[in-house]
Design a protein around this motif. Structure first.
Motif, PDB file in Angstrom:
ATOM      1  N   ARG A 154      19.227  69.363  63.041  1.00 59.44           N
ATOM      2  CA  ARG A 154      20.031  69.869  64.022  1.00 59.44           C
ATOM      3  C   ARG A 154      19.555  71.414  64.218  1.00 59.44           C
ATOM      4  NH1 ARG A 154      26.554  69.696  64.469  1.00 59.44           N
ATOM      5  NH2 ARG A 154      26.836  71.051  66.148  1.00 59.44           N
ATOM      6  N   LEU A 155      19.434  71.953  63.192  1.00 58.45           N
ATOM      7  CA  LEU A 155      18.974  73.370  63.088  1.00 58.45           C
ATOM      8  C   LEU A 155      17.469  73.181  63.705  1.00 58.45           C
ATOM      9  CD1 LEU A 155      20.695  74.321  59.436  1.00 58.45           C
ATOM     10  CD2 LEU A 155      20.999  75.497  61.519  1.00 58.45           C
ATOM     11  N   CYS A 156      16.761  72.525  63.051  1.00 58.53           N
ATOM     12  CA  CYS A 156      15.430  72.518  63.439  1.00 58.53           C
ATOM     13  C   CYS A 156      15.224  72.422  65.020  1.00 58.53           C
ATOM     14  CB  CYS A 156      14.542  71.432  62.922  1.00 58.53           C
ATOM     15  SG  CYS A 156      14.100  71.686  61.315  1.00 58.53           S
ATOM     16  N   ASP A 157      16.050  71.447  65.587  1.00 55.94           N
ATOM     17  CA  ASP A 157      16.257  71.468  67.028  1.00 55.94           C
ATOM     18  C   ASP A 157      16.491  72.836  67.748  1.00 55.94           C
ATOM     19  OD1 ASP A 157      16.349  70.293  69.683  1.00 55.94           O
ATOM     20  OD2 ASP A 157      18.245  69.286  69.443  1.00 55.94           O
ATOM     21  N   TRP A 158      17.492  73.575  67.202  1.00 58.64           N
ATOM     22  CA  TRP A 158      18.120  74.720  67.747  1.00 58.64           C
ATOM     23  C   TRP A 158      16.861  75.860  67.738  1.00 58.64           C
ATOM     24  CZ3 TRP A 158      22.225  75.965  70.529  1.00 58.64           C
ATOM     25  CH2 TRP A 158      22.280  77.243  70.771  1.00 58.64           C
ATOM     26  N   PHE A 159      16.186  76.096  66.500  1.00 59.50           N
ATOM     27  CA  PHE A 159      15.254  77.002  66.371  1.00 59.50           C
ATOM     28  C   PHE A 159      13.898  76.553  66.843  1.00 59.50           C
ATOM     29  CE2 PHE A 159      18.588  78.505  63.565  1.00 59.50           C
ATOM     30  CZ  PHE A 159      18.866  80.115  64.076  1.00 59.50           C
TER      31      PHE A 159
ATOM     32  N   THR B 294      18.673  76.531  54.908  1.00 60.85           N
ATOM     33  CA  THR B 294      17.826  76.318  56.045  1.00 60.85           C
ATOM     34  C   THR B 294      18.204  77.058  57.177  1.00 60.85           C
ATOM     35  OG1 THR B 294      17.612  74.104  55.378  1.00 60.85           O
ATOM     36  CG2 THR B 294      16.977  74.514  57.585  1.00 60.85           C
ATOM     37  N   SER B 295      19.705  77.182  57.626  1.00 61.61           N
ATOM     38  CA  SER B 295      19.927  77.924  58.558  1.00 61.61           C
ATOM     39  C   SER B 295      19.562  79.587  58.201  1.00 61.61           C
ATOM     40  CB  SER B 295      21.316  77.677  58.876  1.00 61.61           C
ATOM     41  OG  SER B 295      22.103  78.280  58.040  1.00 61.61           O
ATOM     42  N   VAL B 296      19.753  79.922  57.037  1.00 63.58           N
ATOM     43  CA  VAL B 296      19.439  81.437  57.001  1.00 63.58           C
ATOM     44  C   VAL B 296      17.984  81.521  57.017  1.00 63.58           C
ATOM     45  CG1 VAL B 296      19.590  83.132  54.963  1.00 63.58           C
ATOM     46  CG2 VAL B 296      21.531  81.858  55.308  1.00 63.58           C
ATOM     47  N   ILE B 297      16.967  80.591  56.589  1.00 59.47           N
ATOM     48  CA  ILE B 297      15.806  81.136  56.607  1.00 59.47           C
ATOM     49  C   ILE B 297      15.174  80.860  58.034  1.00 59.47           C
ATOM     50  CG2 ILE B 297      13.296  79.877  55.826  1.00 59.47           C
ATOM     51  CD1 ILE B 297      14.922  79.016  53.201  1.00 59.47           C
ATOM     52  N   LEU B 298      15.873  79.686  58.795  1.00 55.33           N
ATOM     53  CA  LEU B 298      15.062  79.669  60.194  1.00 55.33           C
ATOM     54  C   LEU B 298      15.438  80.813  60.839  1.00 55.33           C
ATOM     55  CD1 LEU B 298      15.330  75.667  60.912  1.00 55.33           C
ATOM     56  CD2 LEU B 298      13.281  77.269  60.093  1.00 55.33           C
ATOM     57  N   SER B 299      16.962  81.298  60.711  1.00 53.13           N
ATOM     58  CA  SER B 299      17.287  82.400  61.705  1.00 53.13           C
ATOM     59  C   SER B 299      16.317  83.662  61.380  1.00 53.13           C
ATOM     60  CB  SER B 299      18.740  82.751  61.205  1.00 53.13           C
ATOM     61  OG  SER B 299      18.940  83.688  61.877  1.00 53.13           O
ATOM     62  N   GLN B 300      16.131  83.823  60.123  1.00 54.57           N
ATOM     63  CA  GLN B 300      15.232  85.064  59.651  1.00 54.57           C
ATOM     64  C   GLN B 300      13.732  84.839  60.324  1.00 54.57           C
ATOM     65  OE1 GLN B 300      16.331  87.946  58.789  1.00 54.57           O
ATOM     66  NE2 GLN B 300      14.520  88.812  58.315  1.00 54.57           N
ATOM     67  N   LEU B 301      13.204  83.713  60.061  1.00 52.94           N
ATOM     68  CA  LEU B 301      11.809  83.596  60.368  1.00 52.94           C
ATOM     69  C   LEU B 301      11.207  83.289  61.734  1.00 52.94           C
ATOM     70  CD1 LEU B 301      10.324  81.913  57.083  1.00 52.94           C
ATOM     71  CD2 LEU B 301      10.742  84.330  57.588  1.00 52.94           C
ATOM     72  N   VAL B 302      12.226  82.505  62.371  1.00 57.31           N
ATOM     73  CA  VAL B 302      12.166  82.522  64.021  1.00 57.31           C
ATOM     74  C   VAL B 302      13.016  83.468  64.502  1.00 57.31           C
ATOM     75  CG1 VAL B 302      12.588  80.810  65.741  1.00 57.31           C
ATOM     76  CG2 VAL B 302      12.050  79.894  63.383  1.00 57.31           C
TER      77      VAL B 302
ATOM     78  N   THR C 118      20.311  70.135  73.630  1.00 55.84           N
ATOM     79  CA  THR C 118      20.664  70.507  72.139  1.00 55.84           C
ATOM     80  C   THR C 118      22.124  70.861  72.039  1.00 55.84           C
ATOM     81  OG1 THR C 118      18.188  71.156  71.753  1.00 55.84           O
ATOM     82  CG2 THR C 118      19.682  72.035  70.314  1.00 55.84           C
ATOM     83  N   GLU C 119      22.828  70.453  71.085  1.00 61.88           N
ATOM     84  CA  GLU C 119      23.991  70.776  70.981  1.00 61.88           C
ATOM     85  C   GLU C 119      24.133  72.198  70.316  1.00 61.88           C
ATOM     86  OE1 GLU C 119      27.372  69.095  70.420  1.00 61.88           O
ATOM     87  OE2 GLU C 119      26.580  68.132  71.749  1.00 61.88           O
ATOM     88  N   SER C 120      25.314  72.916  70.501  1.00 59.49           N
ATOM     89  CA  SER C 120      25.055  74.478  69.716  1.00 59.49           C
ATOM     90  C   SER C 120      25.557  74.394  68.160  1.00 59.49           C
ATOM     91  CB  SER C 120      26.281  75.389  70.507  1.00 59.49           C
ATOM     92  OG  SER C 120      27.562  74.511  70.416  1.00 59.49           O
ATOM     93  N   LEU C 121      25.111  75.222  67.517  1.00 56.92           N
ATOM     94  CA  LEU C 121      25.316  75.124  66.102  1.00 56.92           C
ATOM     95  C   LEU C 121      26.802  74.995  65.767  1.00 56.92           C
ATOM     96  CD1 LEU C 121      22.957  78.020  65.233  1.00 56.92           C
ATOM     97  CD2 LEU C 121      22.391  75.578  65.016  1.00 56.92           C
ATOM     98  N   ASN C 122      27.187  74.413  64.644  1.00 56.33           N
ATOM     99  CA  ASN C 122      28.479  74.342  64.305  1.00 56.33           C
ATOM    100  C   ASN C 122      28.977  75.498  63.764  1.00 56.33           C
ATOM    101  OD1 ASN C 122      28.579  74.262  61.596  1.00 56.33           O
ATOM    102  ND2 ASN C 122      28.696  72.193  61.325  1.00 56.33           N
ATOM    103  N   VAL C 123      30.192  75.630  63.614  1.00 56.25           N
ATOM    104  CA  VAL C 123      30.738  76.984  63.204  1.00 56.25           C
ATOM    105  C   VAL C 123      30.310  77.427  61.657  1.00 56.25           C
ATOM    106  CG1 VAL C 123      33.184  76.143  62.402  1.00 56.25           C
ATOM    107  CG2 VAL C 123      32.845  78.388  63.389  1.00 56.25           C
ATOM    108  N   ALA C 124      30.273  76.495  60.801  1.00 54.70           N
ATOM    109  CA  ALA C 124      29.610  77.045  59.700  1.00 54.70           C
ATOM    110  C   ALA C 124      28.022  77.371  59.723  1.00 54.70           C
ATOM    111  CB  ALA C 124      29.600  75.729  58.583  1.00 54.70           C
ATOM    112  N   MET C 125      27.181  76.565  60.597  1.00 49.48           N
ATOM    113  CA  MET C 125      25.850  77.170  60.395  1.00 49.48           C
ATOM    114  C   MET C 125      25.801  78.446  61.342  1.00 49.48           C
ATOM    115  SD  MET C 125      23.763  73.627  61.476  1.00 49.48           S
ATOM    116  CE  MET C 125      25.114  72.838  62.343  1.00 49.48           C
ATOM    117  N   ALA C 126      26.560  78.593  62.243  1.00 43.94           N
ATOM    118  CA  ALA C 126      26.650  79.859  63.044  1.00 43.94           C
ATOM    119  C   ALA C 126      26.960  81.178  62.171  1.00 43.94           C
ATOM    120  CB  ALA C 126      27.669  79.818  64.133  1.00 43.94           C
TER     121      ALA C 126
END
Lengths: 219, 219
Positions: free
Chosen positions: A93-98, A208-216, B199-207
């Motif tokens: 799901r994170l990959c899809d977002w980023f 993964t969410s921290v890394i993708l947020s930072q690098l993307v 694409t679904e928005s990120l859930n609150v913990a990932m956000a």
């Protein structure tokens, strides 16, 4: 075959290239799903075939497509023996977002078609290619730089990423296996910002969410 | 009272200011925990009193301390009706990692002493102060800038944070309530980096992990 549950995910499946074998749904969902070939069932029948604790009104049986490797010029994730289906679903799901197009998994990583992975991915598995292989063999032949997550590496926040590259994430308990780790070209770490020694390290989905947020996000 | 399970978390509790009422554990865990006043029980007894699907060998009953507000000069989180205990536990764990000292929750947010929150937090609840209050009343009187997460806001990656501030995160289904949202001084959004509309928005913990990484890690 694999199973998908819920109207939202089934409606996306119908629009995708996936080959649907059967859809089972209640009268209520039938109007919502709007697909010609549906098997009408009762709610208690859905409950019997569902993998969910709280079953939805619809369930699809879908053909597993042939696994294939795609070419990507972006960051790709390498998962070394991720075991928890919720973690893999969240990572997809994170990959899809980023905007990450491909995840390459070790053969011992939990199956993407495990029902818990499918549900946790919220249909994102339709938009992110997941490929399983022998990681050591695969990475040995690769010409793309390999960046491993590690306890002692360069700070993620100082790291300059060059695309394409592979970001390697390891097993929940044991991290990245030595065979894979030894092939890394660089090592990155998410620094801890509190002084508490007892603090648990972030789990692999949060990392993964921290890394993708930072690098993307920061490019 | 509330319940904590597992040797690791109980060992941290013993070192904390929390008031332990009772510890129940098996012979095996007794040596590991090393605490004078322990009730020895059998494995099947632990299984009967445990909240976990896979019970550990030890369980503590602990007094809920008085809830208090602390002064913090850092980023603080405001949670508006977070319902899922796993999400709250993960958010507490993220706060512990990123050095956030306090979370202020609406009265309808899931209880921090819910056993699922305690277990998901991995003992981080011992290091992050969680305070419950009427958010609208609380924020009305506040002189600290209020930053709300929103669908249409300034990109998180452009946003310059000034500390102290409050970052508001909303309910899993409905987002931030209008009453609280109307008090915001600024609004931030995590932009999506793929072009897929579904694409679904990120859930609150990932956000939360993305926001804390950006606002704490990149300062």
């Amino acid at each position: 075959m694999f199973v998908c549950e819920g109207n939202k995910i089934i409606k996306e499946l119908i629009k995708s290239d996936y080959n649907i074998e059967n859809i089972y749904c209640t009268q209520k969902s039938k109007e919502n799903i709007n697909f010609s070939d549906i098997n009408l069932v009762e709610e208690n029948e859905i409950r019997k075939i569902s993998f969910l604790t709280n079953p939805s009104d619809s369930l699809a049986v879908v053909r597993i497509p042939e696994s294939k490797l795609i070419q990507s010029k972006k960051i790709q994730l390498i998962l070394d023996d991720i075991q928890d289906p919720g973690n893999l679903g969240t990572i997809i799901r994170l990959c899809d977002w980023f905007g990450i197009e491909q995840i390459i998994c070790s053969n011992n990583t939990v199956d993407v078609y495990n029902p818990k992975v499918i549900q946790a991915s919220m249909a994102s598995f339709l938009r992110v290619n997941v490929f399983y292989t022998d990681l050591q063999e695969f990475l040995k032949k690769s010409k793309i730089p390999i960046v491993s997550t590690a306890m002692q590496g360069e700070s993620l926040y100082e790291f300059k990423v060059e695309e394409p590259c592979y970001i390697v994430l390891g097993n929940e308990g044991n991290g990245i296996s030595e065979d894979v780790f030894s092939l890394s070209n660089s090592k990155i770490t998410i620094p801890q910002f509190s002084n508490h020694q007892q603090t648990e390290s972030l789990n692999v989905a949060m990392a993964t969410s921290v890394i993708l947020s930072q690098l993307v996000g920061n490019q």
